[in-house]
Scaffold this active site. Structure first.
Site, PDB file in Angstrom:
ATOM      1  CB  VAL A 245      -0.988   0.014   1.186  1.00  0.00           C
ATOM      2  CG1 VAL A 245      -2.162  -0.907   0.919  1.00  0.00           C
ATOM      3  CG2 VAL A 245      -0.295  -0.369   2.499  1.00  0.00           C
ATOM      4  CG  HIS A 246       3.194   1.282  -3.463  1.00  0.00           C
ATOM      5  ND1 HIS A 246       4.378   0.577  -3.369  1.00  0.00           N
ATOM      6  CD2 HIS A 246       2.383   0.559  -4.287  1.00  0.00           C
ATOM      7  CE1 HIS A 246       4.300  -0.533  -4.111  1.00  0.00           C
ATOM      8  NE2 HIS A 246       3.092  -0.555  -4.659  1.00  0.00           N
TER       9      HIS A 246
END
Length: 319
Positions: A245-246
Site C-alpha cells: 500500500v505504497h
C-alpha cells in the site's frame, strides 16, 4: 494542525491513503486534487469524490487536474498507459460504485484549487503527491511566488535500487510523467521527501490482515472490498497473499514526520525516450555528490519499522 493537500489518482492504495488523510486528527485536509494515472482523470476524480463521501468529508473540495502528462510521446512510451490491470477498470477493484455518496466537485481545477488553499493559509501547506506529479509541476511553473509558502512535499514515487514496477527500472508515478517528476525533484526549493519502492514494497498487508480490517466497521470493510485484483497482482509477485500500500505509507509520513527513515540524496529523472525513461537516479555518493555537482538533496525514505507502520495503519483505519 498542519494544512494538507493530497494530489492523487485513486487507485486502491490511494484509497487507503485518502482514508488515512481524511480521518487524521493531526492535519487539516484542505483539498484533494486528482490526476491521470491508475485510471483516466475522469474516473480518478469520481473515485476521490466517492471516497471522501464514504469517509464523511463533504467539506473537502475536490479539484480535477491533468488528464495527460506534460509531454505525450505518442507511440513511444513503453509499457502500459494505466494501472487498470492492477487496480481494476474503475481504479477501485470494480467497487467504485459501492463508495459514496460522492462529494461535490470544486469549480476550481486542481492547480487553481491548490493555489487558493496555499494563498489562504496562514501556515505552510504540506502537499502529499501520490500519483504522477503533473499537477505539482504545473503549480510550480505557473505560481513560483507560492513556492516559499509550501512547507513540504511528500512524494510517493521512484526507485533507487529496487528496480521498477512498470519497466525494468521505472516506478509508475514517475514513469507516468517523467518531465513533471524531474521538475519537482530537481527544480524546486521546497523541502521534499520521496517515498520509493525500495521501502514501500517491504511494507505489505496480508490477506488475513485485510480480512480483519473488513470486520472492524464500514470504512475497513469498504477499503478491504477493493482488494481482489490488487491483491492477486501482488500475491503473484510475493508468492503469498499480501499487497503493498505504497501511498498509505507516504501519507503516514506526511501526517507524522519521522514515520520513515530518510537519507539525503541528489535525485534526477531520466527523461530520454529510451528504455530508461522514467527511472529515478539517486546518487548514493550523497554529500560528496552535492558538493561536486551542486545538486539539491532530496530526503529519500529507505527504511522504516514495517511492523510499526502496519500497526499504525490498523489503528487509523479500524476505528
Amino acid at each position: 494542525m498542519t494544512p494538507l493537500i493530497v494530489d492523487t489518482d485513486p487507485g486502491v492504495d490511494d484509497a487507503f491513503a485518502l482514508a488515512v488523510a481524511a480521518l487524521a486528527p493531526e492535519v487539516d485536509l484542505r483539498a484533494v486534487t486528482t490526476v491521470h494515472g491508475n485510471v483516466a482523470v475522469e474516473q480518478t476524480t469520481e473515485n476521490a469524490r466517492r471516497l471522501l463521501g464514504t469517509f464523511g468529508r463533504p467539506d473537502v473540495p475536490v479539484g480535477r487536474g491533468a488528464g495527460r502528462p506534460l509531454v505525450h510521446l505518442l507511440g513511444r512510451r513503453p509499457g502500459r498507459l494505466s494501472g487498470a490491470d492492477v487496480h481494476g477498470d474503475d481504479g477501485l477493484g470494480g467497487r467504485s460504485g459501492d463508495f459514496g455518496p460522492p462529494v461535490d466537485e470544486s469549480e476550481l481545477r486542481a492547480v487553481a484549487l491548490m493555489a487558493s488553499v496555499i494563498e489562504a493559509s496562514e501556515e505552510p501547506v504540506t502537499i502529499a503527491a501520490i500519483g504522477p506529479f503533473t499537477n505539482i509541476a504545473t503549480l510550480l511553473s505557473a505560481r513560483p511566488d507560492l513556492e516559499e509558502r509550501i512547507g513540504r512535499f511528500v512524494l510517493m514515487g521512484g526507485s533507487i535500487a529496487y528496480g521498477g514496477n512498470v519497466s525494468a527500472a521505472a516506478e509508475f508515478n514517475v514513469w507516468g510523467d517523467p518531465e513533471a517528476a524531474r521538475r519537482v525533484l530537481t527544480g524546486s526549493s521546497v523541502s521534499t521527501t520521496m517515498v520509493p519502492l525500495d521501502l514501500t514494497m517491504r511494507i505489505t498487508l496480508t490477506g488475513d490482515w485485510l480480512d480483519g480490517l473488513a470486520a472492524t466497521g464500514p470504512v475497513g470493510a469498504a477499503l478491504a472490498s477493493t482488494r481482489e485484483a490488487y491483491l492477486a497482482a501482488y500475491s503473484a509477485r510475493f508468492g503469498h497473499a499480501a499487497m503493498a500500500v505504497h501511498d498509505a505509507v507516504a501519507l503516514l509520513e506526511a501526517i507524522t514526520p519521522g514515520t520513515v527513515s530518510t537519507t539525503p540524496l541528489p535525485v534526477d529523472v531520466d527523461t530520454s525516450t529510451g528504455p530508461g525513461r522514467g527511472t529515478t537516479i539517486g546518487d548514493l555518493r550523497g554529500a560528496e555528490a552535492e558538493a561536486t555537482d551542486g545538486a539539491r538533496p532530496v530526503e529519500v525514505a529507505l527504511d522504516a519499522d514495517a511492523d510499526a507502520v502496519r500497526a499504525e495503519l490498523w489503528r487509523r483505519l479500524s476505528g
